[in-house]
Design a protein around this motif. Structure first.
Motif, mmCIF file in Angstrom:
data_model
loop_
_atom_site.group_PDB
_atom_site.id
_atom_site.type_symbol
_atom_site.label_atom_id
_atom_site.label_comp_id
_atom_site.label_asym_id
_atom_site.label_seq_id
_atom_site.Cartn_x
_atom_site.Cartn_y
_atom_site.Cartn_z
ATOM 1 N N GLY A 399 46.191 31.657 34.191
ATOM 2 C CA GLY A 399 47.059 30.928 35.105
ATOM 3 C C GLY A 399 46.582 30.875 36.534
ATOM 4 N N LEU A 400 45.389 31.437 36.818
ATOM 5 C CA LEU A 400 44.840 31.452 38.170
ATOM 6 C C LEU A 400 43.545 30.658 38.207
ATOM 7 C CD1 LEU A 400 45.309 35.232 39.035
ATOM 8 C CD2 LEU A 400 46.813 33.351 39.657
ATOM 9 N N PRO A 401 43.269 29.958 39.324
ATOM 10 C CA PRO A 401 41.999 29.222 39.414
ATOM 11 C C PRO A 401 40.833 30.183 39.540
ATOM 12 C CG PRO A 401 43.184 29.132 41.502
ATOM 13 C CD PRO A 401 44.106 29.788 40.516
ATOM 14 N N LYS A 402 39.800 29.949 38.742
ATOM 15 C CA LYS A 402 38.622 30.813 38.781
ATOM 16 C C LYS A 402 37.748 30.416 39.950
ATOM 17 C CE LYS A 402 34.883 32.573 35.854
ATOM 18 N NZ LYS A 402 34.233 32.494 34.540
ATOM 19 N N THR A 404 34.611 29.638 42.370
ATOM 20 C CA THR A 404 33.300 28.997 42.200
ATOM 21 C C THR A 404 32.273 29.649 43.103
ATOM 22 O OG1 THR A 404 33.909 27.343 43.874
ATOM 23 C CG2 THR A 404 34.312 26.776 41.573
ATOM 24 N N ALA A 405 32.620 30.799 43.678
ATOM 25 C CA ALA A 405 31.700 31.494 44.570
ATOM 26 C C ALA A 405 30.514 32.039 43.786
ATOM 27 C CB ALA A 405 32.422 32.637 45.288
ATOM 28 N N ALA A 406 29.403 32.229 44.500
ATOM 29 C CA ALA A 406 28.191 32.744 43.843
ATOM 30 C C ALA A 406 28.405 34.145 43.296
ATOM 31 C CB ALA A 406 27.028 32.743 44.845
ATOM 32 N N ASP A 407 29.216 34.927 44.003
ATOM 33 C CA ASP A 407 29.540 36.276 43.531
ATOM 34 C C ASP A 407 30.958 36.268 42.991
ATOM 35 O OD1 ASP A 407 29.888 38.925 43.015
ATOM 36 O OD2 ASP A 407 29.933 39.566 45.119
ATOM 37 N N PRO A 408 31.132 36.282 41.651
ATOM 38 C CA PRO A 408 32.468 36.181 41.087
ATOM 39 C C PRO A 408 33.216 37.500 41.028
ATOM 40 C CG PRO A 408 30.846 36.269 39.328
ATOM 41 C CD PRO A 408 30.076 36.328 40.625
ATOM 42 N N THR A 409 32.653 38.572 41.604
ATOM 43 C CA THR A 409 33.321 39.862 41.531
ATOM 44 C C THR A 409 34.712 39.766 42.137
ATOM 45 O OG1 THR A 409 31.203 40.992 41.713
ATOM 46 C CG2 THR A 409 33.166 42.281 42.199
ATOM 47 N N GLY A 410 35.687 40.250 41.388
ATOM 48 C CA GLY A 410 37.052 40.207 41.881
ATOM 49 C C GLY A 410 37.584 38.800 42.011
ATOM 50 N N HIS A 411 37.126 37.878 41.131
ATOM 51 C CA HIS A 411 37.524 36.479 41.238
ATOM 52 C C HIS A 411 39.026 36.342 41.183
ATOM 53 C CE1 HIS A 411 39.390 34.916 37.580
ATOM 54 N NE2 HIS A 411 38.710 35.819 36.928
ATOM 55 N N GLY A 412 39.569 35.388 41.966
ATOM 56 C CA GLY A 412 40.983 35.071 41.903
ATOM 57 C C GLY A 412 41.887 36.088 42.561
ATOM 58 N N LEU A 413 41.324 37.062 43.314
ATOM 59 C CA LEU A 413 42.186 38.077 43.901
ATOM 60 C C LEU A 413 43.064 37.500 45.006
ATOM 61 C CD1 LEU A 413 39.926 41.247 43.991
ATOM 62 C CD2 LEU A 413 41.786 40.711 42.439
ATOM 63 N N GLY A 414 42.589 36.490 45.727
ATOM 64 C CA GLY A 414 43.425 35.824 46.715
ATOM 65 C C GLY A 414 44.600 35.140 46.059
ATOM 66 N N SER A 415 44.325 34.423 44.965
ATOM 67 C CA SER A 415 45.397 33.763 44.220
ATOM 68 C C SER A 415 46.320 34.788 43.584
ATOM 69 C CB SER A 415 44.801 32.845 43.139
ATOM 70 O OG SER A 415 43.972 31.850 43.725
ATOM 71 N N ARG A 416 45.744 35.881 43.098
ATOM 72 C CA ARG A 416 46.557 36.934 42.491
ATOM 73 C C ARG A 416 47.461 37.583 43.535
ATOM 74 N NH1 ARG A 416 43.162 41.086 39.073
ATOM 75 N NH2 ARG A 416 42.223 39.063 38.574
ATOM 76 N N SER A 417 46.939 37.734 44.767
ATOM 77 C CA SER A 417 47.743 38.291 45.841
ATOM 78 C C SER A 417 48.923 37.371 46.156
ATOM 79 C CB SER A 417 46.880 38.480 47.099
ATOM 80 O OG SER A 417 47.649 38.983 48.163
ATOM 81 N N MET A 418 48.683 36.053 46.115
ATOM 82 C CA MET A 418 49.777 35.100 46.327
ATOM 83 C C MET A 418 50.837 35.258 45.240
ATOM 84 S SD MET A 418 47.406 31.815 47.210
ATOM 85 C CE MET A 418 48.753 30.660 47.058
ATOM 86 N N ARG A 419 50.397 35.374 44.002
ATOM 87 C CA ARG A 419 51.339 35.544 42.899
ATOM 88 C C ARG A 419 52.122 36.847 43.038
ATOM 89 N NH1 ARG A 419 48.977 35.298 36.903
ATOM 90 N NH2 ARG A 419 48.106 37.302 37.526
ATOM 91 N N ASP A 420 51.440 37.913 43.483
ATOM 92 C CA ASP A 420 52.122 39.195 43.662
ATOM 93 C C ASP A 420 53.193 39.102 44.745
ATOM 94 O OD1 ASP A 420 50.551 40.290 41.712
ATOM 95 O OD2 ASP A 420 49.159 41.289 43.083
ATOM 96 N N VAL A 421 52.889 38.382 45.830
ATOM 97 C CA VAL A 421 53.880 38.235 46.901
ATOM 98 C C VAL A 421 55.096 37.476 46.393
ATOM 99 C CG1 VAL A 421 54.344 37.136 49.122
ATOM 100 C CG2 VAL A 421 52.216 38.400 48.776
ATOM 101 N N ALA A 422 54.866 36.368 45.678
ATOM 102 C CA ALA A 422 55.985 35.586 45.148
ATOM 103 C C ALA A 422 56.835 36.431 44.198
ATOM 104 C CB ALA A 422 55.462 34.345 44.435
ATOM 105 N N GLU A 423 56.175 37.196 43.330
ATOM 106 C CA GLU A 423 56.919 38.021 42.379
ATOM 107 C C GLU A 423 57.648 39.170 43.074
ATOM 108 O OE1 GLU A 423 54.003 39.167 39.520
ATOM 109 O OE2 GLU A 423 54.024 37.220 38.480
ATOM 110 N N LYS A 424 57.108 39.631 44.191
ATOM 111 C CA LYS A 424 57.769 40.692 44.961
ATOM 112 C C LYS A 424 59.167 40.261 45.391
ATOM 113 C CE LYS A 424 57.358 43.065 49.447
ATOM 114 N NZ LYS A 424 56.483 43.288 50.627
ATOM 115 N N TYR A 425 59.317 38.967 45.685
ATOM 116 C CA TYR A 425 60.613 38.433 46.125
ATOM 117 C C TYR A 425 61.366 37.739 44.981
ATOM 118 C CZ TYR A 425 58.983 39.396 50.866
ATOM 119 O OH TYR A 425 58.529 40.022 52.000
ATOM 120 N N GLY A 426 60.920 37.974 43.754
ATOM 121 C CA GLY A 426 61.605 37.406 42.597
ATOM 122 C C GLY A 426 61.273 35.963 42.327
#
Length: 449
Positions: A399-402, A404-426
Motif C-alpha cells: 500500500g506504499l509507493p516504492k 525509485t532512489a538508487a539506494d532503496p534501503t529503508g524504502h517508503g519510510l517517509g510514506s510509512r511515517s505519514m501513515r503512522d501519523v494518520a493512524e496515531k490520530y485514528g
C-alpha cells in the motif's frame, strides 16, 4: 574388481556432482538478483560453478569409494565433509561474485542449501513411492523425479521466502552467533538426511522411512522459517531505528524552520520600519528600493492558513519550490489541523510535499511541474489531498509507493511515517495514481472539543 567399483563410483560421483551443483546454484541463485554484483560477475559466476562442481565431484567420488571399502563411521565422516565443504565453497563463491559480507553470504548459502535439500527429499520420497527404493541414479526416473522435486519445492519457497526479500531488501544480520547456530542446524539436518538414506539397506520398512523423511522435512522447514524470521526481525529493528531517527530529525527541522520563519518575520518588521523612515525622510535610495522589492517578494511566498506550524512549513517548502521552478498551489484551512502536534504536521504534510517535489523534479514539461495541496474540514474530518505529476511508473508495496532512489534501503519510510501519523490520530492515508498524476489522500477524524 576394485577397479570396476572405482569406475562405477566415479561415474556416480559425476552424476551427483552435476545434479546437486546445478540444484544448489539455482536455489542460491534465487537470492542473488538482489545482491550488488562485482565487476565481471558472469565470468566470476561461471568460475564459481565450475569450482563447486569440481570440489563436489572429488568429494563425492572419495566418499562413495570410502563407503564401499571402509566402515560405516568412516564413510559417514567422509559424507559429512562433503556437505561442509560444499557449504563453504558456496559462501566463498557468493563473496567472490557479489559485494556482500561473509554473514550475508552465509545466510543466502544456508537458505539455498535448505531449499535444495527439501527438493532432494521430495525426489527421494517419490522414488520410495514409485520403486520402493531410495534415489536410484541408474533408474530412468532419476532425471524426471529430480525435476519434479525442484518443480514442487522451488516455486513455493520462492513465493514464501525469496519474494518478500525482493520486495523489502536484504539487511545485514548482526546476530552472528544465531546465524552460526543455524548453519550448524542445517548441517545436522543434512546429516540426518544422509542417515535416513541407509535405513532401507538396514531393512527398515518403507512406511517408517517415509515418516522419518517427513520429520526431516519439518526440520528443514523450521530452519528456513527461523532463518527468515531472523532477517525480518533485523529488518524491523532497522526500520524502527530509522523511523525514530526520522522523528528526531523532523523535530529538529521543524524547530529550525520555525526559527527561520521568526527571522523572516523580524525582517518583515525591519522592512516596515524602513518604509516608515523613508516616508518621513521624503524618499529612498535606489539600492534601498531594490532591497525592499526583494523583501516584498519573500512576503508574497508567505501563506496565512490559521495554523502557525502549517504556515511555517508551507513558507519553507514554497521557497524550495520557487528555487526548483515548481508551482505550489495551496488551499488550506489551518484551523482544521489545530488538534495535531506541530511535529506531526511537519511529518504528514512535509513528507507528502517532499515526495511530490522529488517526483516533479523528473517531469520535463514545465506546465506539469506543479504540486497541489488542499487541507480542509469536512464534517468532523480533516481531509488532506496532495497531488503532483510524475514520469514513469509507480510500484506499490504493501500500500506504499516504492522508492525509485538508487539506494532503496529503508524504502517508503517517509510514506510509512505519514501513515503512522494518520493512524496515531485514528485516521488513514492512501496513495494512488491516475495516469500521470499521483494522489496522497489523508482522512483524519477531528476530536470533539
Amino acid at each position: 574388481m576394485s577397479a570396476t567399483i572405482i569406475a562405477v563410483m566415479t561415474r556416480a560421483a559425476l552424476i551427483l556432482a552435476v545434479t546437486i551443483s546445478a540444484q544448489l546454484a539455482i536455489a542460491v541463485g534465487m537470492f542473488t538478483t538482489i545482491l550488488p554484483p562485482r565487476s565481471h560477475v558472469v565470468a566470476r559466476a561461471v568460475a564459481s560453478y565450475a569450482a563447486l562442481a569440481l570440489v563436489s565431484f572429488a568429494l563425492y567420488r572419495n566418499s562413495l569409494i570410502v563407503s564401499v571399502f571402509s566402515p560405516r563411521l568412516v564413510s559417514f565422516l567422509a559424507e559429512a565433509l562433503d556437505f561442509v565443504a560444499m557449504l563453504a565453497v558456496m559462501v566463498a563463491a557468493l563473496a567472490f561474485c557479489f559485494e556482500v559480507s561473509i554473514w550475508t553470504a552465509l545466510f543466502c548459502a544456508t537458505a539455498g542449501y535448505i531449499i535444495q535439500n527439501l527438493a532432494s527429499c521430495v525426489t527421494y520420497s517419490a522414488f520410495l513411492l514409485a520403486e520402493g527404493t531410495g534415489t536410484n541414479m541408474a533408474s530412468p526416473l532419476f532425471l524426471p523425479l529430480n525435476l519434479l522435486g525442484m518443480a514442487v519445492v522451488y516455486p513455493v519457497c520462492y513465493w514464501l521466502f525469496v519474494r518478500p526479500i525482493h520486495k523489502n531488501g536484504l539487511v545485514e544480520i548482526e546476530n552472528k552467533k544465531i546465524l552460526l547456530v543455524l548453519a550448524l542446524v542445517v548441517l545436522i539436518a543434512i546429516v540426518f538426511d544422509m542417515e535416513n538414506k541407509y535405513l532401507l539397506n538396514a531393512g527398515i520398512p518403507v512406511p517408517f522411512v517415509m515418516v522419518l523423511r517427513a520429520v526431516h522435512d519439518v526440520i528443514c522447514v523450521f530452519s528456513l522459517v527461523l532463518e527468515f524470521e531472523m532477517l525480518y526481525s533485523r529488518q524491523l529493528e532497522s526500520d524502527v531505528a530509522t523511523l525514530e531517527r526520522m522523528d528526531a530529525d523532523q523535530e529538529a527541522h521543524y524547530t529550525l524552520m520555525r526559527e527561520s520563519v521568526e527571522a523572516v518575520n523580524a525582517r518583515m518588521e525591519a522592512m516596515r520600519q524602513h518604509v516608515r523612515a523613508a516616508a518621513r525622510e521624503g524618499g529612498a535610495s535606489t539600492a534601498k528600493l531594490k532591497e525592499l522589492a526583494s523583501e516584498t517578494r519573500m512576503s508574497e511566498l508567505r501563506l496565512r492558513t490559521g495554523n502557525d506550524a502549517l504556515d511555517a512549513l508551507l513558507f519553507v517548502k514554497g521557497l524550495v519550490c520557487e528555487r526548483e521552478g515548481v508551482t505550489l498551489s495551496c488551499i488550506a484551512d489551518g484551523s482544521a489541523l489545530a488538534f495535531m502536534d506541530p511535529v506531526d504536521i511537519y511529518s504528514l504534510v512535509g513528507n507528502a510535499l517532499d515526495n511530490s517535489l522529488d517526483a516533479v523534479r523528473k517531469v520535463a514539461d514545465p506546465e506539469k511541474r506543479a504540486i497541489g495541496l488542499v487541507a480542509r474540514r469536512m464534517g468532523g474530518m480533516l481531509t488532506l489531498n496532495v497531488t503532483n505529476y510524475f514520469d514513469g511508473a509507480v510500484t506499490m508495496v504493501d500500500g506504499l509507493p516504492k522508492t525509485t532512489a538508487a539506494d532503496p534501503t529503508g524504502h517508503g519510510l517517509g510514506s510509512r511515517s505519514m501513515r503512522d501519523v494518520a493512524e496515531k490520530y485514528g485516521g488513514t492515508v492512501t496513495f494512488s495514481s491516475d495516469g500521470d498524476v499521483f494522489h496522497v489522500n489523508a482522512l483524519i477524524p477531528i476530536p470533539e472539543e
